[in-house]
Design a protein around this motif. Structure first.
Motif, short mmCIF file in Angstrom:
data_model
loop_
_atom_site.label_atom_id
_atom_site.label_comp_id
_atom_site.label_asym_id
_atom_site.label_seq_id
_atom_site.Cartn_x
_atom_site.Cartn_y
_atom_site.Cartn_z
N ASP A 5 -13.03 -44.66 17.29
CA ASP A 5 -14.45 -44.65 17.66
C ASP A 5 -14.99 -46.06 17.47
N PHE A 6 -15.38 -46.72 18.56
CA PHE A 6 -15.81 -48.11 18.46
C PHE A 6 -17.07 -48.27 17.62
N ASN A 7 -17.81 -47.22 17.39
CA ASN A 7 -18.99 -47.30 16.52
C ASN A 7 -18.61 -47.61 15.08
N LEU A 8 -17.33 -47.33 14.74
CA LEU A 8 -16.87 -47.59 13.38
C LEU A 8 -16.58 -49.07 13.13
N LEU A 9 -16.45 -49.84 14.20
CA LEU A 9 -16.09 -51.24 14.03
C LEU A 9 -17.18 -52.03 13.31
N LYS A 10 -18.44 -51.70 13.57
CA LYS A 10 -19.53 -52.37 12.87
C LYS A 10 -19.47 -52.07 11.38
N VAL A 11 -19.12 -50.84 11.04
CA VAL A 11 -18.99 -50.47 9.63
C VAL A 11 -17.89 -51.31 8.98
N LEU A 12 -16.77 -51.47 9.67
CA LEU A 12 -15.68 -52.27 9.13
C LEU A 12 -16.11 -53.73 8.93
N GLU A 13 -16.84 -54.27 9.91
CA GLU A 13 -17.31 -55.65 9.80
C GLU A 13 -18.19 -55.84 8.56
N VAL A 14 -19.13 -54.92 8.35
CA VAL A 14 -20.04 -55.04 7.22
C VAL A 14 -19.30 -54.86 5.89
N LEU A 15 -18.36 -53.93 5.85
CA LEU A 15 -17.56 -53.74 4.63
C LEU A 15 -16.75 -54.99 4.30
N LEU A 16 -16.21 -55.64 5.31
CA LEU A 16 -15.46 -56.87 5.09
C LEU A 16 -16.35 -57.97 4.52
N GLU A 17 -17.60 -58.01 4.96
CA GLU A 17 -18.51 -59.05 4.49
C GLU A 17 -19.09 -58.74 3.12
N GLU A 18 -19.39 -57.47 2.86
CA GLU A 18 -20.06 -57.11 1.61
C GLU A 18 -19.09 -56.78 0.48
N GLN A 19 -17.88 -56.31 0.82
CA GLN A 19 -16.90 -55.91 -0.20
C GLN A 19 -17.48 -54.86 -1.15
N SER A 20 -18.36 -54.00 -0.61
CA SER A 20 -19.02 -52.99 -1.44
C SER A 20 -19.56 -51.90 -0.53
N VAL A 21 -19.25 -50.63 -0.86
CA VAL A 21 -19.77 -49.51 -0.09
C VAL A 21 -21.29 -49.44 -0.25
N THR A 22 -21.77 -49.69 -1.47
CA THR A 22 -23.21 -49.62 -1.72
C THR A 22 -23.98 -50.66 -0.90
N ALA A 23 -23.51 -51.89 -0.94
CA ALA A 23 -24.18 -52.97 -0.20
C ALA A 23 -24.08 -52.73 1.31
N ALA A 24 -22.93 -52.24 1.76
CA ALA A 24 -22.75 -51.96 3.18
C ALA A 24 -23.69 -50.84 3.63
N ALA A 25 -23.84 -49.82 2.81
CA ALA A 25 -24.74 -48.71 3.15
C ALA A 25 -26.18 -49.21 3.28
N THR A 26 -26.58 -50.12 2.40
CA THR A 26 -27.94 -50.68 2.46
C THR A 26 -28.14 -51.44 3.76
N ARG A 27 -27.19 -52.28 4.13
CA ARG A 27 -27.32 -53.07 5.35
C ARG A 27 -27.31 -52.21 6.60
N LEU A 28 -26.52 -51.12 6.57
CA LEU A 28 -26.38 -50.26 7.74
C LEU A 28 -27.43 -49.16 7.78
N HIS A 29 -28.27 -49.08 6.74
CA HIS A 29 -29.29 -48.02 6.64
C HIS A 29 -28.65 -46.63 6.68
#
Length: 310
Positions: A5-29
């Motif tokens: 699902d290409f919608n997951l690629l943005k999640v992967l990008e943010v996780l790579l940058e934040e190295q944190s599920v919590t921080a990624a969740a905040t950025r992705l709302h």
């Protein structure tokens, strides 16, 4: 690789940058559980753990690190592919994300926002103050554009020529620092020169994610420095303190010119030879041909030009 699902690629990008599920969740709302579920889908689709949990957060696997540079390029290409080829301001509901140095708000927004509201009544500007991580966000295309301070003086590390090559830019306004002191200050009865300037203690306002300025870099070249008594981040409070003390405040001339009428302050030239600096509109070249983005850039540049000519 299983179907992705290409919608997951943005999640992967943010996780790579934040190295944190919590921080990624905040950025992705999103909620942390939603991000965790999407990470599990990514692991299944890519047949790799992608991240390992450590005491310091998530650690990307070699496979995830291998994907990182290509992932950003792929997401940018997908964005270009789905981007509308035309833009109708009157019908758009787009929200633009901008980070702006504090002193630029009053020098720019009044000169383009009225026209924006008239031409595009449903468009919004989500503005935040420029900070130390704003440049990284700009380079990652997380924000649409920014308004920053840069220098033309060759002695500055923040020279216009040092703007990252990934960014497009347009100069908006040139400005230079002045000195402010209270009315009746004892230095007003002295010869105004560099010796007098350095004799008194100073008040400094840090803005734009920076803590020192060209003035101090130039003084350092001559093994000189100001005696900074107070560092602040709010100009209104600084002006108030300057009015009620013997501290000297250096500030951008065009910005403070709009404010000092409410204070009993005297404006003096800085007794140091400096090239004027500039407020600069910057954006990632990824957005160069985006019609809506180009519309807003032109609106800002053309609107602020009226201030320059005034």
């Amino acid at each position: 690789m299983k179907q992705l699902d290409f919608n997951l690629l943005k999640v992967l990008e943010v996780l790579l940058e934040e190295q944190s599920v919590t921080a990624a969740a905040t950025r992705l709302h999103l909620s942390q559980s939603a991000v965790s579920k999407q990470l599990n889908k990514l692991r299944e689709a890519l047949d790799d753990q992608l991240f390992e949990r450590t005491a310091y957060g998530l650690k990307a696997t070699p496979r995830a690190l291998q994907l990182a540079p290509e992932l950003r390029l792929l997401l940018q290409q997908l964005d270009k592919f789905t981007r509308p080829s035309t833009f109708e301001p009157a019908e758009s509901r787009r929200t633009f994300r901008m980070h702006v140095v504090e002193t630029a708000y009053s020098l720019t927004y009044p000169y383009f926002m009225p026209r924006l509201l008239k031409e595009a009544p449903l468009v919004s500007i989500n503005s935040q103050t420029w900070s130390q991580d704003s440049m990284d966000k700009l380079l990652r295309c997380e924000i649409d554009m920014g308004i920053i301070c840069r220098e033309w003086d060759d002695r500055s590390l923040l020279h216009m020529n040092n703007i990252p090559v990934e960014l497009g830019y347009a100069e908006l306004i040139r400005d230079h620092p002045v000195c402010l002191v209270r009315q009746g200050h004892s230095l007003l009865s002295e010869e105004w020169n560099l010796e007098t300037f350095l004799k008194y203690r100073h008040l400094q306002v840090a803005f734009g994610g920076l803590e020192h300025w060209l003035l101090d870099d130039v003084l350092k070249l001559s093994h000189l420095k100001r005696d900074i008594a107070v560092n602040m981040t709010d100009f209104n409070s600084a002006l108030e303190l300057c009015q009620h003390s013997d501290l000297v405040l250096c500030a951008p001339k065009k910005y403070v010119a709009q404010m000092i009428a409410d204070y009993e302050l005297v404006c003096l030239d800085v007794p140091v030879q400096l090239q004027p600096g500039a407020y600069v509109l910057v954006w990632h070249k990824h957005f160069e041909l985006d019609p809506s983005h180009r519309w807003l850039r032109n609106l800002i540049v053309n609107g602020v030009q009226r201030l320059v000519k005034a």
